[in-house]
Design a protein around this motif. Structure first.
Motif, PDB file in Angstrom:
ATOM      1  N   ALA A   1      29.533  40.616  32.463  1.00 14.28           N
ATOM      2  CA  ALA A   1      30.620  40.275  31.554  1.00 14.28           C
ATOM      3  C   ALA A   1      31.680  39.460  32.275  1.00 14.28           C
ATOM      4  N   ILE A   2      32.491  38.765  31.488  1.00 12.24           N
ATOM      5  CA  ILE A   2      33.583  37.967  32.032  1.00 12.24           C
ATOM      6  C   ILE A   2      34.777  38.086  31.098  1.00 12.24           C
ATOM      7  N   THR A   3      35.956  38.225  31.679  1.00 11.61           N
ATOM      8  CA  THR A   3      37.165  38.273  30.853  1.00 11.61           C
ATOM      9  C   THR A   3      37.631  36.860  30.541  1.00 11.61           C
ATOM     10  N   TRP A   4      38.206  36.673  29.364  1.00 14.11           N
ATOM     11  CA  TRP A   4      38.689  35.352  28.995  1.00 14.11           C
ATOM     12  C   TRP A   4      39.923  34.968  29.806  1.00 14.11           C
ATOM     13  N   SER A   5      40.793  35.916  30.026  1.00  5.69           N
ATOM     14  CA  SER A   5      41.992  35.647  30.802  1.00  5.69           C
ATOM     15  C   SER A   5      41.738  35.999  32.255  1.00  5.69           C
ATOM     16  N   GLY A   6      41.740  35.036  33.099  1.00  3.39           N
ATOM     17  CA  GLY A   6      41.527  35.278  34.525  1.00  3.39           C
ATOM     18  C   GLY A   6      40.098  35.108  34.979  1.00  3.39           C
ATOM     19  N   GLY A   7      39.145  35.214  34.053  1.00  8.18           N
ATOM     20  CA  GLY A   7      37.753  34.998  34.417  1.00  8.18           C
ATOM     21  C   GLY A   7      37.179  36.028  35.376  1.00  8.18           C
ATOM     22  N   ARG A   8      37.676  37.262  35.288  1.00  7.78           N
ATOM     23  CA  ARG A   8      37.122  38.296  36.159  1.00  7.78           C
ATOM     24  C   ARG A   8      35.711  38.642  35.689  1.00  7.78           C
ATOM     25  N   THR A   9      34.797  38.821  36.658  1.00  2.32           N
ATOM     26  CA  THR A   9      33.403  39.087  36.317  1.00  2.32           C
ATOM     27  C   THR A   9      32.984  40.494  36.713  1.00  2.32           C
ATOM     28  N   TYR A  10      32.022  41.014  35.974  1.00  2.10           N
ATOM     29  CA  TYR A  10      31.483  42.352  36.190  1.00  2.10           C
ATOM     30  C   TYR A  10      29.964  42.241  36.130  1.00  2.10           C
ATOM     31  N   TYR A  11      29.288  42.901  37.059  1.00  3.14           N
ATOM     32  CA  TYR A  11      27.842  42.798  37.154  1.00  3.14           C
ATOM     33  C   TYR A  11      27.204  44.181  37.269  1.00  3.14           C
ATOM     34  N   ALA A  12      26.051  44.322  36.668  1.00  2.46           N
ATOM     35  CA  ALA A  12      25.218  45.485  36.956  1.00  2.46           C
ATOM     36  C   ALA A  12      24.596  45.273  38.333  1.00  2.46           C
ATOM     37  N   ASP A  13      24.408  46.346  39.075  1.00  2.99           N
ATOM     38  CA  ASP A  13      23.860  46.225  40.420  1.00  2.99           C
ATOM     39  C   ASP A  13      22.500  45.522  40.417  1.00  2.99           C
ATOM     40  N   SER A  14      21.733  45.733  39.381  1.00  2.00           N
ATOM     41  CA  SER A  14      20.369  45.193  39.335  1.00  2.00           C
ATOM     42  C   SER A  14      20.325  43.667  39.249  1.00  2.00           C
ATOM     43  N   VAL A  15      21.437  43.035  38.902  1.00  6.66           N
ATOM     44  CA  VAL A  15      21.414  41.577  38.730  1.00  6.66           C
ATOM     45  C   VAL A  15      22.328  40.850  39.703  1.00  6.66           C
ATOM     46  N   LYS A  16      23.030  41.582  40.539  1.00  3.24           N
ATOM     47  CA  LYS A  16      23.931  40.942  41.495  1.00  3.24           C
ATOM     48  C   LYS A  16      23.157  40.007  42.409  1.00  3.24           C
ATOM     49  N   GLY A  17      23.713  38.814  42.599  1.00  2.00           N
ATOM     50  CA  GLY A  17      23.060  37.829  43.452  1.00  2.00           C
ATOM     51  C   GLY A  17      22.008  37.000  42.742  1.00  2.00           C
ATOM     52  N   ARG A  18      21.650  37.378  41.510  1.00  2.78           N
ATOM     53  CA  ARG A  18      20.635  36.620  40.758  1.00  2.78           C
ATOM     54  C   ARG A  18      21.184  36.048  39.454  1.00  2.78           C
ATOM     55  N   PHE A  19      22.056  36.770  38.823  1.00  5.02           N
ATOM     56  CA  PHE A  19      22.626  36.339  37.536  1.00  5.02           C
ATOM     57  C   PHE A  19      24.071  35.905  37.737  1.00  5.02           C
ATOM     58  N   ALA A  20      24.492  34.944  36.919  1.00  7.66           N
ATOM     59  CA  ALA A  20      25.884  34.492  36.957  1.00  7.66           C
ATOM     60  C   ALA A  20      26.351  34.226  35.527  1.00  7.66           C
ATOM     61  N   ILE A  21      27.621  34.497  35.295  1.00  3.97           N
ATOM     62  CA  ILE A  21      28.189  34.270  33.973  1.00  3.97           C
ATOM     63  C   ILE A  21      29.352  33.301  34.100  1.00  3.97           C
ATOM     64  N   SER A  22      29.487  32.440  33.114  1.00  2.71           N
ATOM     65  CA  SER A  22      30.600  31.496  33.088  1.00  2.71           C
ATOM     66  C   SER A  22      31.071  31.351  31.650  1.00  2.71           C
ATOM     67  N   ARG A  23      32.236  30.722  31.502  1.00  7.43           N
ATOM     68  CA  ARG A  23      32.787  30.576  30.151  1.00  7.43           C
ATOM     69  C   ARG A  23      33.363  29.191  29.964  1.00  7.43           C
ATOM     70  N   ASP A  24      33.379  28.771  28.722  1.00  9.98           N
ATOM     71  CA  ASP A  24      34.029  27.526  28.325  1.00  9.98           C
ATOM     72  C   ASP A  24      35.054  27.911  27.267  1.00  9.98           C
TER      73      ASP A  24
END
Length: 117
Positions: A48-71
């Motif tokens: 997940a990613i917050t709209w304000s500040g763009g803080r990201t949260y990851y499940a351990d199983s996807v860290k280093g493989r998945f990335a999230i971004s926003r427009d």
């Protein structure tokens, strides 16, 4: 009323990549992200990613493989999935969160991601 429209997904071999997108209509959320549900399993938080500040949260199983971004201008989030594994096979749901990044208040229709070995 919030509507979420997902795109992307499909079939890919292990080690491959896929990109999902989710466009939201309606009011601005606190955060957006992705959950997934494999056959016979409960839906689980992925990223997940917050709209304000763009803080990201990851499940351990996807860290280093998945990335999230926003427009922000398009009210759209993107999920880049790299080095996919068969265990990533699931229906991926876009989530719209109003207060807690781990609890979605609205859902997209879901898109199938299948990773073959």
């Amino acid at each position: 009323q919030v509507q979420l429209v997902e795109s992307g997904g499909g079939l890919v071999q292990a080690g491959g990549s896929l990109r999902l997108s989710c466009a939201a209509s309606g009011r601005t959320s606190y955060a957006m992200g992705w959950f997934r549900q494999a056959p016979g399993k409960e839906r689980e938080f992925v990223i997940a990613i917050t709209w304000s500040g763009g803080r990201t949260y990851y499940a351990d199983s996807v860290k280093g493989r998945f990335a999230i971004s926003r427009d922000n201008a398009k009210n759209t989030v993107y999920l880049q999935m790299n080095n996919l594994k068969p265990g990533d096979t699931a229906v991926y749901y876009c989530g719209y969160m109003t207060r807690n990044v781990y609890i979605a208040d609205y859902w997209g229709q879901g898109t199938q991601v299948t990773v073959s070995s």
